[in-house]
Design an enzyme around this catalytic site. Structure first.
Site, PDB file in Angstrom:
ATOM      1  N   SER A 118       6.547  -0.741  -1.198  1.00 44.09           N
ATOM      2  CA  SER A 118       5.750  -1.032  -0.009  1.00 44.09           C
ATOM      3  C   SER A 118       5.415  -2.512   0.067  1.00 44.09           C
ATOM      4  CB  SER A 118       4.461  -0.220  -0.047  1.00 44.09           C
ATOM      5  OG  SER A 118       3.614  -0.767  -1.038  1.00 44.09           O
ATOM      6  N   LYS A 119       4.861  -2.893   1.189  1.00 43.25           N
ATOM      7  CA  LYS A 119       4.588  -4.312   1.450  1.00 43.25           C
ATOM      8  C   LYS A 119       3.613  -4.927   0.456  1.00 43.25           C
ATOM      9  CE  LYS A 119       5.719  -4.566   6.268  1.00 43.25           C
ATOM     10  NZ  LYS A 119       5.242  -3.925   7.456  1.00 43.25           N
ATOM     11  N   ARG A 120       2.721  -4.111  -0.076  1.00 41.86           N
ATOM     12  CA  ARG A 120       1.760  -4.634  -1.050  1.00 41.86           C
ATOM     13  C   ARG A 120       2.499  -5.253  -2.239  1.00 41.86           C
ATOM     14  NH1 ARG A 120      -0.010  -0.563  -3.566  1.00 41.86           N
ATOM     15  NH2 ARG A 120       1.061   0.924  -2.242  1.00 41.86           N
TER      16      ARG A 120
END
Ligand code: GLU
Length: 425
Positions: free
Chosen positions: A199-201
């Site tokens: 994910s973007k995190r």
């Protein structure tokens, strides 16, 4: 005719996981002499976006995953879904709820023989009646997907394993129409090292972000393929053409693929290193211009020399601005505290001597620059390091970098001399 499809939903940028699904479809089709269809699943008008569609198509082209048929757009095929839903309504396999058309689910066991996961059994008892057409007149994903896969003659559905739970729902629709069920191959998702979907995190997840940072498409393709597939022999660097000839679904690993940026960076470095200098130089121009290090009238052959020095060191091309800025900056540069300390250690007379000797060189070659340096070292009875470290800092404001004498030669006599002359601490 063997036919596969990639069916992105333009509700976000092209995710690495989707790009990998596209890649496996592409490889499977090409390896088997089949067709690769592109279908944009944009029937959800609120969430779909035209700019994103264009971006996804561009990313696919950049990756070299050219489709043979399409793109089809679901938003242009709404009447077709409606027609098929009404057929099921007429046959009492579906019912109306307000404006919506709902499919009646009957209890049964559904078995698939997934080409990657093997046998999977589903019990439709746990599946509630399925919406085919929503009350706003748009189809649901599962329904439009089945109608399209049938209409387009898709024989194999290769997609992320997050869609496994959709598969029994889709199979029920095939049964209701009496259509032949395609083969399914669900590929493991890309995960983060600590677990969970990439994910973007965790870092960049969109193909476009890697493109903007200056990853080579060949390297990204190689990396995505090797996340869960490998030709025999455990090799790491595999070109697209080799993948095309060797690809098979049976060699896809069903354990989750773990994303590792260091591995991707390593592969990208290998691809950059193996590329022609001219190509890398050309690709670096836009990064250097964006960072205002070169103007429109830059010297391409000088740029190529700079690139030759860095080709084996770049993780991605946009790094060029950071690690090679001193070639393009004016003679006078700013120094870090650390650099200043090192520069101060060298006797002023040695700087003057260096400047004088360099000015006298007709051929500012790596060899001549080194010879001058070695002569000074011998005459003064100092250690090589005592001159080499301050000199590197003075010219580059960095402690490490390409070979010093070569670097000085590429910097050129004029700028090298000028830079030493205007050292201010
Ligand atoms: N539009 C779906 C997605 O992007 C396609 C899934 C499929 O391949 O069936 O996840």
């Amino acid at each position: 005719m063997l036919k596969v499809r990639f069916a992105p939903s333009p509700t976000g940028s092209l995710h690495l996981g989707s790009a990998r699904a596209a890649l496996f479809n592409f490889l499977f089709a090409k390896n088997k002499g089949g067709k690769f269809v592109l279908r944009v699943e944009d029937s959800d008008r609120q969430r779909s976006n035209k700019e994103l569609t264009a971006e996804i198509l561009e990313d696919l082209c950049w990756l070299g995953l050219q489709w043979d048929e399409g793109p089809y757009f679901q938003s242009e095929r709404i009447d077709l879904y409606k027609k098929y839903a009404e057929n099921l309504l007429n046959e009492k396999k579906a019912y109306l709820e307000g404006e919506a058309i709902i499919f009646k689910v009957h209890p049964q066991k559904i078995k698939i023989n997934d080409l990657i996961y093997g046998e999977i059994e589903f019990d439709t008892n746990v599946i509630k009646d399925q919406v085919l057409m929503k009350s706003d007149g748009s189809p649901t994903y599962n329904f439009a997907c089945v109608v399209d896969d049938y209409e387009m003659g898709i024989t194999h559905i290769i997609r992320g394993d997050d869609h496994i739970s959709n598969t029994p729902k889709q199979i029920m629709f095939y049964q209701a129409f009496g259509w032949q069920i395609p083969k399914f191959a669900h590929i493991p998702l890309i995960m983060e090292a600590g677990g969970g979907r990439l994910s973007k995190r965790y870092g960049a997840t969109a193909v476009g972000e890697y493109r903007q940072r200056g990853y080579l498409p060949e390297a990204l393709i190689n990396y995505l393929a090797l996340l869960s597939w490998a030709p025999a022999g455990n090799r790491e660097i595999v070109s697209l053409s080799e993948m095309l000839s060797k690809f098979s679904l049976s060699r896809i690993n069903k354990t989750k693929a773990i994303f590792n940026i260091d591995k991707l960076n390593w592969l990208n470095t290998q691809y950059i290193k193996e590329s022609k200098t001219e190509k890398i130089a050309r690709l670096c121009v836009s990064f250097l211009q964006k960072d205002e290090l070169i103007s429109d009238s830059y010297d391409f052959s000088h740029l190529e020399k700079v690139i030759d020095l860095f080709k084996g060191r770049l993780k991605y091309l946009s790094q060029i601005s950071e690690i090679a800025a001193y070639f393009f900056l004016p003679a006078k540069i700013e120094y870090s505290e650390e650099a200043k300390q090192k520069i101060k250690k060298l006797d002023k007379r040695i700087w003057d001597e260096l400047i004088k000797q360099w000015e006298n060189l007709d051929d500012f070659s790596t060899e001549n620059i080194e010879r001058v340096c070695r002569e000074i070292i011998a005459e003064r009875g100092i250690k090589g390091a005592e001159i080499i470290h301050p000199l590197r800092e003075a010219l580059t404001n960095m402690a490490v970098g390409p070979g010093l004498f070569e670097l000085i030669s590429v910097l050129g006599k004029e700028k090298a001399v000028e830079r030493l002359k205007c050292i201010t601490l």
